[in-house]
Scaffold this motif. Structure first.
Motif, PDB file in Angstrom:
ATOM      1  N   UNK A  78      -6.648   2.120   5.253  1.00  0.00           N
ATOM      2  CA  UNK A  78      -7.313   0.866   4.904  1.00  0.00           C
ATOM      3  C   UNK A  78      -7.695   0.852   3.425  1.00  0.00           C
ATOM      4  N   UNK A  79      -8.444   1.851   3.009  1.00  0.00           N
ATOM      5  CA  UNK A  79      -8.954   1.889   1.642  1.00  0.00           C
ATOM      6  C   UNK A  79      -8.081   2.761   0.746  1.00  0.00           C
ATOM      7  N   UNK A  80      -8.322   2.659  -0.545  1.00  0.00           N
ATOM      8  CA  UNK A  80      -7.608   3.509  -1.503  1.00  0.00           C
ATOM      9  C   UNK A  80      -7.841   4.981  -1.187  1.00  0.00           C
ATOM     10  N   UNK A  81      -9.054   5.319  -0.805  1.00  0.00           N
ATOM     11  CA  UNK A  81      -9.376   6.705  -0.466  1.00  0.00           C
ATOM     12  C   UNK A  81      -8.528   7.196   0.707  1.00  0.00           C
ATOM     13  N   UNK A  82      -8.297   6.323   1.689  1.00  0.00           N
ATOM     14  CA  UNK A  82      -7.457   6.692   2.838  1.00  0.00           C
ATOM     15  C   UNK A  82      -6.047   7.048   2.377  1.00  0.00           C
ATOM     16  N   UNK A  83      -5.490   6.224   1.511  1.00  0.00           N
ATOM     17  CA  UNK A  83      -4.124   6.459   1.040  1.00  0.00           C
ATOM     18  C   UNK A  83      -4.051   7.689   0.146  1.00  0.00           C
ATOM     19  N   UNK A  84      -5.079   7.909  -0.644  1.00  0.00           N
ATOM     20  CA  UNK A  84      -5.095   9.104  -1.496  1.00  0.00           C
ATOM     21  C   UNK A  84      -5.082  10.374  -0.653  1.00  0.00           C
TER      22      UNK A  84
ATOM     23  N   UNK B 268      -1.017  -4.008   4.811  1.00  0.00           N
ATOM     24  CA  UNK B 268      -2.146  -4.287   5.704  1.00  0.00           C
ATOM     25  C   UNK B 268      -3.446  -3.668   5.203  1.00  0.00           C
ATOM     26  N   UNK B 269      -3.418  -3.059   4.034  1.00  0.00           N
ATOM     27  CA  UNK B 269      -4.585  -2.344   3.526  1.00  0.00           C
ATOM     28  C   UNK B 269      -5.543  -3.276   2.801  1.00  0.00           C
ATOM     29  N   UNK B 270      -6.719  -2.733   2.453  1.00  0.00           N
ATOM     30  CA  UNK B 270      -7.700  -3.468   1.658  1.00  0.00           C
ATOM     31  C   UNK B 270      -7.638  -3.094   0.183  1.00  0.00           C
ATOM     32  N   UNK B 271      -6.593  -2.399  -0.220  1.00  0.00           N
ATOM     33  CA  UNK B 271      -6.504  -1.950  -1.610  1.00  0.00           C
ATOM     34  C   UNK B 271      -6.245  -3.110  -2.560  1.00  0.00           C
ATOM     35  N   UNK B 272      -6.780  -3.025  -3.776  1.00  0.00           N
ATOM     36  CA  UNK B 272      -6.440  -4.026  -4.800  1.00  0.00           C
ATOM     37  C   UNK B 272      -4.980  -3.862  -5.216  1.00  0.00           C
ATOM     38  N   UNK B 273      -4.390  -4.881  -5.822  1.00  0.00           N
ATOM     39  CA  UNK B 273      -2.957  -4.848  -6.157  1.00  0.00           C
ATOM     40  C   UNK B 273      -2.541  -3.639  -6.986  1.00  0.00           C
TER      41      UNK B 273
ATOM     42  N   UNK C 249      -3.785  -0.624  -7.068  1.00  0.00           N
ATOM     43  CA  UNK C 249      -3.759   0.576  -6.225  1.00  0.00           C
ATOM     44  C   UNK C 249      -2.582   0.534  -5.264  1.00  0.00           C
ATOM     45  N   UNK C 250      -2.250  -0.651  -4.776  1.00  0.00           N
ATOM     46  CA  UNK C 250      -1.087  -0.771  -3.877  1.00  0.00           C
ATOM     47  C   UNK C 250       0.182  -0.320  -4.591  1.00  0.00           C
ATOM     48  N   UNK C 251       0.339  -0.770  -5.823  1.00  0.00           N
ATOM     49  CA  UNK C 251       1.526  -0.395  -6.582  1.00  0.00           C
ATOM     50  C   UNK C 251       1.554   1.104  -6.844  1.00  0.00           C
ATOM     51  N   UNK C 252       0.415   1.669  -7.216  1.00  0.00           N
ATOM     52  CA  UNK C 252       0.343   3.098  -7.501  1.00  0.00           C
ATOM     53  C   UNK C 252       0.680   3.928  -6.274  1.00  0.00           C
ATOM     54  N   UNK C 253       0.113   3.580  -5.121  1.00  0.00           N
ATOM     55  CA  UNK C 253       0.376   4.352  -3.907  1.00  0.00           C
ATOM     56  C   UNK C 253       1.838   4.243  -3.488  1.00  0.00           C
ATOM     57  N   UNK C 254       2.409   3.060  -3.660  1.00  0.00           N
ATOM     58  CA  UNK C 254       3.824   2.917  -3.325  1.00  0.00           C
ATOM     59  C   UNK C 254       4.689   3.740  -4.269  1.00  0.00           C
ATOM     60  N   UNK C 255       4.333   3.752  -5.545  1.00  0.00           N
ATOM     61  CA  UNK C 255       5.109   4.535  -6.513  1.00  0.00           C
ATOM     62  C   UNK C 255       5.057   6.022  -6.171  1.00  0.00           C
ATOM     63  N   UNK C 256       3.888   6.520  -5.815  1.00  0.00           N
ATOM     64  CA  UNK C 256       3.764   7.932  -5.451  1.00  0.00           C
ATOM     65  C   UNK C 256       4.559   8.242  -4.189  1.00  0.00           C
ATOM     66  N   UNK C 257       4.424   7.390  -3.183  1.00  0.00           N
ATOM     67  CA  UNK C 257       5.138   7.636  -1.930  1.00  0.00           C
ATOM     68  C   UNK C 257       6.644   7.567  -2.132  1.00  0.00           C
ATOM     69  N   UNK C 258       7.099   6.630  -2.941  1.00  0.00           N
ATOM     70  CA  UNK C 258       8.535   6.538  -3.207  1.00  0.00           C
ATOM     71  C   UNK C 258       9.030   7.752  -3.994  1.00  0.00           C
ATOM     72  N   UNK C 259       8.199   8.282  -4.895  1.00  0.00           N
ATOM     73  CA  UNK C 259       8.591   9.496  -5.598  1.00  0.00           C
ATOM     74  C   UNK C 259       8.829  10.626  -4.605  1.00  0.00           C
ATOM     75  N   UNK C 260       7.891  10.844  -3.694  1.00  0.00           N
ATOM     76  CA  UNK C 260       8.028  11.945  -2.749  1.00  0.00           C
ATOM     77  C   UNK C 260       9.159  11.715  -1.759  1.00  0.00           C
ATOM     78  N   UNK C 261       9.332  10.462  -1.317  1.00  0.00           N
ATOM     79  CA  UNK C 261      10.457  10.178  -0.418  1.00  0.00           C
ATOM     80  C   UNK C 261      11.771  10.407  -1.134  1.00  0.00           C
ATOM     81  N   UNK C 262      11.845   9.954  -2.399  1.00  0.00           N
ATOM     82  CA  UNK C 262      13.063  10.177  -3.169  1.00  0.00           C
ATOM     83  C   UNK C 262      13.349  11.648  -3.365  1.00  0.00           C
ATOM     84  N   UNK C 263      12.318  12.429  -3.647  1.00  0.00           N
ATOM     85  CA  UNK C 263      12.515  13.858  -3.850  1.00  0.00           C
ATOM     86  C   UNK C 263      12.992  14.543  -2.564  1.00  0.00           C
ATOM     87  N   UNK C 264      12.407  14.157  -1.439  1.00  0.00           N
ATOM     88  CA  UNK C 264      12.811  14.752  -0.159  1.00  0.00           C
ATOM     89  C   UNK C 264      14.245  14.385   0.189  1.00  0.00           C
ATOM     90  N   UNK C 265      14.610  13.113   0.037  1.00  0.00           N
ATOM     91  CA  UNK C 265      15.976  12.690   0.374  1.00  0.00           C
ATOM     92  C   UNK C 265      16.988  13.267  -0.612  1.00  0.00           C
TER      93      UNK C 265
END
Length: 556
Positions: free
Chosen positions: A39-45, A125-130, A132-148
């Motif tokens: 829900x929150x930025x802290x959750x995603x972190x 579906x989160x309560x994060x500001x825009x 933070x949403x972009x930052x979390x997606x960028x981090x997750x995509x980095x790790x997904x890209x590295x794994x794949x």
């Protein structure tokens, strides 16, 4: 009385209906569930932090065996104690039925993919500001890209899953390797465009330059050489990074050492105070801190590079003498508590240094250790030096208890206090064996060598040699001429510069060169086959995917 009874029945009926509508409908407010965990930025972190942990475990700290699958079975080391877990008997080691090498990495890397997918899918579906949403997606995509990226190199085409899986699924099919790499490029381009600058993150956090470095490598795998050049150039040309050419860090006052040595001293890997500008992404280890990866009382959870690469000098004896020449284990340049599992090939320890043996600082006696001073006062040679270059009569080199090794695999004098049996004599406890320093995942010197490889792919040999020489000149090595540049030369230069820190299997499998390089450089693995340029799809994965067919790799 009748009136009281009617009132009681009415109340019970009301309570019953209320229970059905309210009390039994779970609304988790004070514990985590699938509905409130993101829900929150802290959750995603918190989930992003777990991805850091998974990456560190996969490549460094999951135990004494599996991180070293990225080194054994290649051209850089051979097995000092033959065992299938260290790739002796490759037929067994790479069997689809194995519950070790092919399966464990498959599961580990797909867990990174799965958690990244969950983060990406939960963002809307989160309560994060825009921002933070972009930052979390960028981090997750980095790790997904590295794994794949790693999955594609190790196994070829694999199932491409880009969304959170919320119910059992048994109908996966393999995407082509090209399709997987295309998706990796999409993820890494997003990450590179949206991750913070390297100067804006804490040590150990992924950043835009780390993403561009990895993107350059994946472009090479996809055969997109100009794109690889462009991505690497964005890293190399950034004013906030540079090859370290002058002495720096915690031990720069030691005039007997050099800047290459400085790169690997404990406390020198990160950008703290702007000191080290060469590290692009450094994996963090903190001793005796929860989640830090190492403890001062044992090697569990640590990166056991010292244990693998350091020679087992405690077992060494000179012919005709039963007296132990070297005190062991010692926190000095005898290799800590190494046990001699990963013995450098002669190609790595000798052949690649032939032309610049004395002037290349990467081959300095304290960087590539070949001489050991007899430290046992009871030995008749006490105080004398025994060399792997000119060993005493009757001593063969290399062997498990006596060989040349890179000092970057250990931390001489810098083991944690709890690891010392006697600090004044530097005597270590039997529980030593970890390498107590942060580790480079990506370093700028490698970016130069990636761009050199991309220029080679474009047949621009002059540009390729310029990048190789940028790395070589820092070390005092002679320049390579454009006419001498080929893929084997670049692989040799990667050995010289990156050595035991490199996840060598990633490079060789990316290039499809495991078989060629092992045949050329490592006579120990006599059973290597072209088949082993890819690992098999684990049999358990084929069996549980019973609603569709996952094709096995050729030769298995």
């Amino acid at each position: 009385m009748r009136k009281i009874t009617i009132i009681i029945i009415g109340l019970l009926t009301t309570i019953s209906f209320s229970c059905k509508k309210n009390f039994l409908d779970e609304e988790p407010l004070d514990f985590l569930s699938s509905s409130n965990a993101f829900v929150t930025t802290k959750d995603f972190e918190a989930s992003i932090n777990n991805l850091y942990s998974r990456v560190r475990s996969e490549f460094y700290s999951s135990g004494e065996q599996r991180p070293f699958d990225y080194v054994f079975g290649t051209d850089i080391v051979y097995d000092g104690q033959p065992d299938v877990t260290r790739h002796t008997n490759m037929i067994a080691a790479y069997s689809p039925l194995s519950t070790q090498i092919p399966l464990i990495h498959w599961v580990s890397l797909f867990k990174i993919v799965a958690e990244s997918n969950t983060i990406i899918d939960r963002i809307p579906l989160s309560d994060m500001p825009p921002a933070d949403r972009t930052l979390m997606e960028a981090r997750a995509r980095f790790f997904r890209g590295m794994a794949y990226r790693t999955l594609a190199y190790l196994y070829g085409g694999v199932p491409l899953s880009l969304n959170e899986v919320t119910s059992p699924k048994t109908d996966y099919t393999r995407a082509s390797k090209a399709a997987v790499l295309d998706q990796v490029i999409i993820d890494l381009k997003f990450a590179a465009a949206n991750l913070p600058a390297i100067t804006a993150v804490q040590d150990g956090q992924v950043n835009n330059l780390a993403a561009y470095h990895l993107l350059s490598e994946v472009y090479l795998a996809a055969g997109q050489f100009q794109n690889s050049v462009d991505a690497a150039t964005l890293v190399i040309g950034n004013p906030n990074v540079a090859l370290m050419k002058n002495r720096f860090g915690v031990k720069q006052s030691d005039a007997t050492k050099n800047v290459y040595w400085d790169l690997f001293q404990q406390g020198n890997q990160n950008r703290k105070n702007g000191t080290n500008k060469e590290g692009l992404w450094v994996i963090q280890f903190e001793t005796d801190i929860p989640g830090g990866g190492t403890v001062s009382t044992g090697i569990g959870g640590s990166y056991q590079m010292e244990r693998h690469f350091g020679p087992q000098l405690g077992s060494f004896r000179l012919p005709g003498s039963g007296v132990q020449p070297f005190l062991y284990p010692i926190s000095d340049y005898t290799g800590g508590r190494g046990i001699g599992w990963a013995i450098p090939t002669r190609y790595f320890s000798d052949v690649i240094w032939t032309s610049d043996f004395s002037n290349d600082m990467r081959n300095s006696p304290f960087n590539f250790v070949r001489e050991f001073k007899v430290s046992n006062p009871a030995h008749p040679r006490f105080g004398q030096t025994i060399s792997t270059i000119t060993p005493p009569a009757g001593v063969t080199v290399p062997r498990r208890d006596f060989y040349a090794y890179q000092s970057k695999v250990t931390t001489p004098g810098d083991h944690p206090e709890g690891m010392f049996e006697n600090k004044s004599s530097l005597l270590l406890k039997a529980s030593a064996g970890g390498t107590y320093a942060d580790q480079y995942m990506f370093r700028l010197a490698e970016t130069y060598l990636l761009r050199a490889e991309a220029y080679l792919g474009l047949s621009q040999l002059a540009n390729s040699s310029v990048d190789i020489n940028a790395v070589r000149s820092r070390s005092g090595a002679s320049a390579v001429l454009p006419a001498s540049v080929n893929l084997d030369y670049i692989l040799d230069e990667r050995m010289r510069e990156l050595g035991s820190e490199e996840k060598r299997r990633i490079t060789l499998m990316r290039l499809g060169k495991v078989f060629d390089r092992v045949k050329k450089c490592n006579p120990y693995y006599t059973d290597v086959l072209p088949t082993y340029n890819l690992w098999p799809i684990p049999a358990t994965e084929l069996e549980r995917n019973n609603s569709a067919k996952l094709d096995q790799n050729p030769g298995y």
